[in-house]
Design a protein around this motif. Structure first.
Motif, mmCIF file in Angstrom:
data_model
loop_
_atom_site.group_PDB
_atom_site.id
_atom_site.type_symbol
_atom_site.label_atom_id
_atom_site.label_comp_id
_atom_site.label_asym_id
_atom_site.label_seq_id
_atom_site.Cartn_x
_atom_site.Cartn_y
_atom_site.Cartn_z
ATOM 1 N N ALA A 372 0.884 -1.327 -0.143
ATOM 2 C CA ALA A 372 0.124 0.120 -0.046
ATOM 3 C C ALA A 372 0.782 1.240 0.234
ATOM 4 O O ALA A 372 0.301 2.336 -0.124
ATOM 5 N N CYS A 373 2.222 1.030 0.410
ATOM 6 C CA CYS A 373 2.935 2.419 0.449
ATOM 7 C C CYS A 373 4.265 2.261 -0.186
ATOM 8 O O CYS A 373 4.493 2.970 -1.172
ATOM 9 N N ALA A 374 5.185 1.233 0.273
ATOM 10 C CA ALA A 374 6.470 1.292 -0.351
ATOM 11 C C ALA A 374 6.433 0.716 -1.746
ATOM 12 O O ALA A 374 7.306 1.374 -2.436
ATOM 13 N N SER A 375 5.715 -0.526 -2.125
ATOM 14 C CA SER A 375 5.984 -0.943 -3.357
ATOM 15 C C SER A 375 5.353 0.052 -4.560
ATOM 16 O O SER A 375 5.852 0.223 -5.562
ATOM 17 N N PRO A 376 4.319 0.709 -4.301
ATOM 18 C CA PRO A 376 3.697 1.830 -5.285
ATOM 19 C C PRO A 376 4.827 2.737 -5.445
ATOM 20 O O PRO A 376 5.023 3.444 -6.488
ATOM 21 N N ALA A 377 5.267 3.371 -4.331
ATOM 22 C CA ALA A 377 6.501 4.372 -4.462
ATOM 23 C C ALA A 377 7.561 4.176 -5.285
ATOM 24 O O ALA A 377 8.152 4.678 -5.871
ATOM 25 N N ARG A 378 8.199 2.868 -5.024
ATOM 26 C CA ARG A 378 9.237 2.190 -5.707
ATOM 27 C C ARG A 378 8.568 1.968 -7.208
ATOM 28 O O ARG A 378 9.557 2.232 -8.080
ATOM 29 N N MET A 379 7.892 1.585 -7.512
ATOM 30 C CA MET A 379 7.231 1.156 -8.832
ATOM 31 C C MET A 379 7.159 2.623 -9.464
ATOM 32 O O MET A 379 7.732 2.463 -10.999
ATOM 33 N N LEU A 382 9.114 7.193 -6.680
ATOM 34 C CA LEU A 382 8.934 7.890 -5.536
ATOM 35 C C LEU A 382 9.718 7.939 -4.192
ATOM 36 O O LEU A 382 9.585 8.664 -3.338
ATOM 37 N N TYR A 383 10.197 6.596 -4.186
ATOM 38 C CA TYR A 383 10.751 5.996 -2.904
ATOM 39 C C TYR A 383 12.281 6.516 -3.013
ATOM 40 O O TYR A 383 13.108 6.808 -4.023
ATOM 41 N N PRO A 384 12.894 6.903 -1.933
ATOM 42 C CA PRO A 384 12.250 6.684 -0.616
ATOM 43 C C PRO A 384 11.678 8.322 0.007
ATOM 44 O O PRO A 384 11.353 8.392 1.242
ATOM 45 N N LYS A 385 11.380 9.236 -1.064
ATOM 46 C CA LYS A 385 11.066 10.332 -0.422
ATOM 47 C C LYS A 385 9.252 9.973 0.038
ATOM 48 O O LYS A 385 8.672 10.387 0.929
ATOM 49 N N LYS A 386 8.807 9.114 -0.650
ATOM 50 C CA LYS A 386 7.408 8.444 -0.096
ATOM 51 C C LYS A 386 7.522 7.137 -0.058
ATOM 52 O O LYS A 386 8.549 6.341 -0.405
ATOM 53 N N GLY A 387 6.619 6.667 0.949
ATOM 54 C CA GLY A 387 6.535 5.105 1.011
ATOM 55 C C GLY A 387 7.306 4.479 2.230
ATOM 56 O O GLY A 387 6.993 3.387 2.424
ATOM 57 N N THR A 388 7.877 5.310 3.112
ATOM 58 C CA THR A 388 8.697 4.881 4.184
ATOM 59 C C THR A 388 8.588 5.731 5.432
ATOM 60 O O THR A 388 8.522 7.104 5.078
ATOM 61 N N ILE A 389 9.217 5.605 6.404
ATOM 62 C CA ILE A 389 9.473 6.199 7.611
ATOM 63 C C ILE A 389 11.141 6.161 7.748
ATOM 64 O O ILE A 389 11.504 5.128 8.282
ATOM 65 N N ALA A 393 13.186 10.975 4.218
ATOM 66 C CA ALA A 393 12.029 10.820 3.543
ATOM 67 C C ALA A 393 10.878 12.123 3.966
ATOM 68 O O ALA A 393 11.027 12.604 5.158
ATOM 69 N N ASP A 394 10.032 12.427 3.159
ATOM 70 C CA ASP A 394 9.053 13.216 3.384
ATOM 71 C C ASP A 394 8.090 12.937 4.545
ATOM 72 O O ASP A 394 7.959 11.643 4.711
ATOM 73 N N ALA A 395 7.757 13.749 5.431
ATOM 74 C CA ALA A 395 6.903 13.207 6.794
ATOM 75 C C ALA A 395 5.571 13.206 6.408
ATOM 76 O O ALA A 395 4.548 13.867 7.036
ATOM 77 N N PRO A 458 7.012 15.539 -9.655
ATOM 78 C CA PRO A 458 7.744 14.857 -10.666
ATOM 79 C C PRO A 458 8.442 13.766 -10.315
ATOM 80 O O PRO A 458 8.851 13.215 -9.176
ATOM 81 N N ARG A 459 8.310 12.442 -11.136
ATOM 82 C CA ARG A 459 8.650 11.250 -10.345
ATOM 83 C C ARG A 459 10.002 10.637 -11.283
ATOM 84 O O ARG A 459 10.108 10.972 -12.544
ATOM 85 N N GLY A 460 10.828 9.842 -10.791
ATOM 86 C CA GLY A 460 11.793 9.080 -11.431
ATOM 87 C C GLY A 460 11.002 7.799 -12.048
ATOM 88 O O GLY A 460 10.007 7.494 -12.075
ATOM 89 N N THR A 461 12.082 6.990 -12.687
ATOM 90 C CA THR A 461 11.528 5.844 -13.289
ATOM 91 C C THR A 461 11.576 4.709 -12.161
ATOM 92 O O THR A 461 12.050 4.830 -11.114
#
Length: 465
Positions: A372-379, A382-389, A393-395, A458-461
């Motif tokens: 729900a968080c990490a995999s979609p961010a990686r896919m 957006l990771y590790p800006k999003k999807g983890t603590i 990382a963004d708070a 803006p997202r990475g690949t």
């Protein structure tokens, strides 16, 4: 620079569960420290949040939403303002929506249109995929420019002839382009040409009720299209992400590709995990509420989807949130199921439904956070800006009460739609407080956010490649 400390909770990420306090500084995670240690007790803060007895989670990333989407002569009921507010209520702090290229127009024009819809209106952060409706030399070149700008994923359709449909040649060309520029092709895998034949035959025979929407969109036609998409991606040397996988045979095709080492990924949605053709067959016209594509399947498909999530044959759970009101919108298909707008509301309930899956034993807590968080961010870069603590990382943080009980209902949800697909369903677990980049959006079950807080991403690949 403002400082917030969240103390007393169990921090759950895709990789760890730790009893730790979290320091937020300037909208980012600054540090984690075990409860009661000198490091944790030494932190000064402008705001302290007591998370005792709760989970401290990364904000959810819903990588498949359709706010204000035009479809079948109407528009999805949620605007970017109402839809992102509802997302926040449900613990989702990032959405990735779909900008649409109109036939005969440029990708840029479609992207600009969606920026205009979203700019200054979102309660949480957002990005865009690009729906590629018209594959030609000009749009193929535009793909390169969009990837460079951070729009790194492109959706194509094997369904909806005359609307979004691309034939195999166009799909292959787009995949070849993605292979060269680092983009990720997202595929709606259903054989739309064959489905249209079955729709025509069903209507001619007087089979017009909502349940026939599921009957004509055969499992075999989802599986066949998934197989074909995999082989086209294989020929192109491109990665493939199959959206809203609903059927056991489609999971088998993705699993077979992954066992060969191909970069093929799959997404499913809560509706396929919790609802079934029983809902499509509800009496009267009630089944129209559950018309979406791919369609709901018989209940026995659910365990295959859960197994696919557990063993990583499926990597992501998104919502495909595309809400149409029952009154005045779904009703457009009375007497002709093919005119029912395809789509269901769900952005508010994804995190809660998946927590119920943890309670029921389908998933571990860490796998819940992963899908729900990490995999979609990686896919979607957006990771590790999003999807983890983690520091840096963004708070985006959710304080989640795992023992709270709630009943899902249209009377209490915050989506701009007049029914709930999960009406009356009791679930255990509820969001208490949500921070987006360190700023409270939900505070003790009250909305304190505002339109315009959410920023464009803006997202990475894809980070799995």
């Amino acid at each position: 620079m403002s400082r917030t400390v969240i103390h007393g909770g169990l921090v759950v990420t895709a990789s760890d569960e730790i009893h730790a306090d979290v320091l937020i500084e300037g909208g980012r995670i600054a540090a984690l420290a075990a409860h009661g240690t000198d490091a944790a007790t030494s932190w000064s803060a402008d705001r302290r949040i007591d998370a005792t007895g709760t989970y401290v989670l990364p904000g959810g990333v819903d990588a498949h939403t359709h706010m204000e989407m035009p479809f079948g002569g109407t528009y999805a009921a949620d605007t970017f303002e109402t839809g992102t507010r509802a997302a926040a209520w449900g613990g989702t702090t990032t959405i990735v929506d779909f900008a649409i290229q109109t036939m005969g127009r440029s990708l840029r024009e479609g992207l600009d249109t969606w920026h205009a819809k979203a700019d200054g209106r979102c309660a949480v952060d957002y990005g865009f995929h690009m729906i590629l409706s018209d594959v030609n030399e000009s749009s193929l070149k535009e793909m390169d420019r969009l990837v460079a700008e951070g729009v790194t994923s492109f959706k194509l359709f094997m369904a909806y002839p005359g609307v979004f449909y691309s034939d195999d040649g166009r799909i292959l060309r787009a995949m070849q382009r993605a292979s060269g520029n680092g983009g990720l092709v997202m595929m709606h895998a259903e054989n739309g040409i064959a489905i249209d034949v079955l729709v025509e035959q069903a209507l001619a025979e007087g089979r017009t009720d909502p349940r026939y929407h599921g009957d004509v969109r055969k499992v075999a036609l989802e599986a066949e299209a998934t197989h074909r998409a995999v082989q086209l991606a294989r020929v192109a040397g491109a990665p493939l992400y199959v959206v809203h996988v609903s059927a056991d045979e489609a999971v088998d095709e993705i699993a077979a590709a992954r066992h060969k080492g191909l970069p093929v990924f799959g997404e499913t949605c809560p509706q396929y995990l919790f609802l079934s053709t029983d809902n499509l067959a509800e009496p009267g016209f009630e089944g129209a509420k559950y018309v979406c594509s791919t369609p709901l399947r018989p209940r026995e498909h659910q365990e295959v989807l859960w197994r696919g999530l557990r063993n990583n044959e499926l990597q992501v759970v998104s919502t495909d949130h595309c809400p149409f009101c029952f009154s005045g919108q779904k009703e457009m298909g009375r007497g002709d199921f093919s005119k029912i707008p395809n789509g269901m509301p769900g952005v508010e309930h994804r995190m809660d439904l998946l927590h119920q899956a943890v309670v029921d034993g389908h998933l571990s807590r860490r796998r819940w956070v992963e899908i729900a968080c990490a995999s979609p961010a990686r896919m979607f870069g957006l990771y590790p800006k999003k999807g983890t603590i983690a520091p840096g990382a963004d708070a985006d943080v959710v304080i989640y009460d795992p023992g709270a009980e709630q009943t899902i209902s249209a009377e209490t949800h915050h989506m701009a739609v007049d029914y709930s697909a999960y009406e009356g369903r009791r679930v255990t677990g509820q969001v208490r407080t949500v921070l987006s980049r360190g700023v409270p959006v939900i505070e003790d079950r009250a909305y304190v956010g505002h339109a315009g807080h959410g920023t464009y991403l803006p997202r990475g690949t894809c980070q799995y490649l």
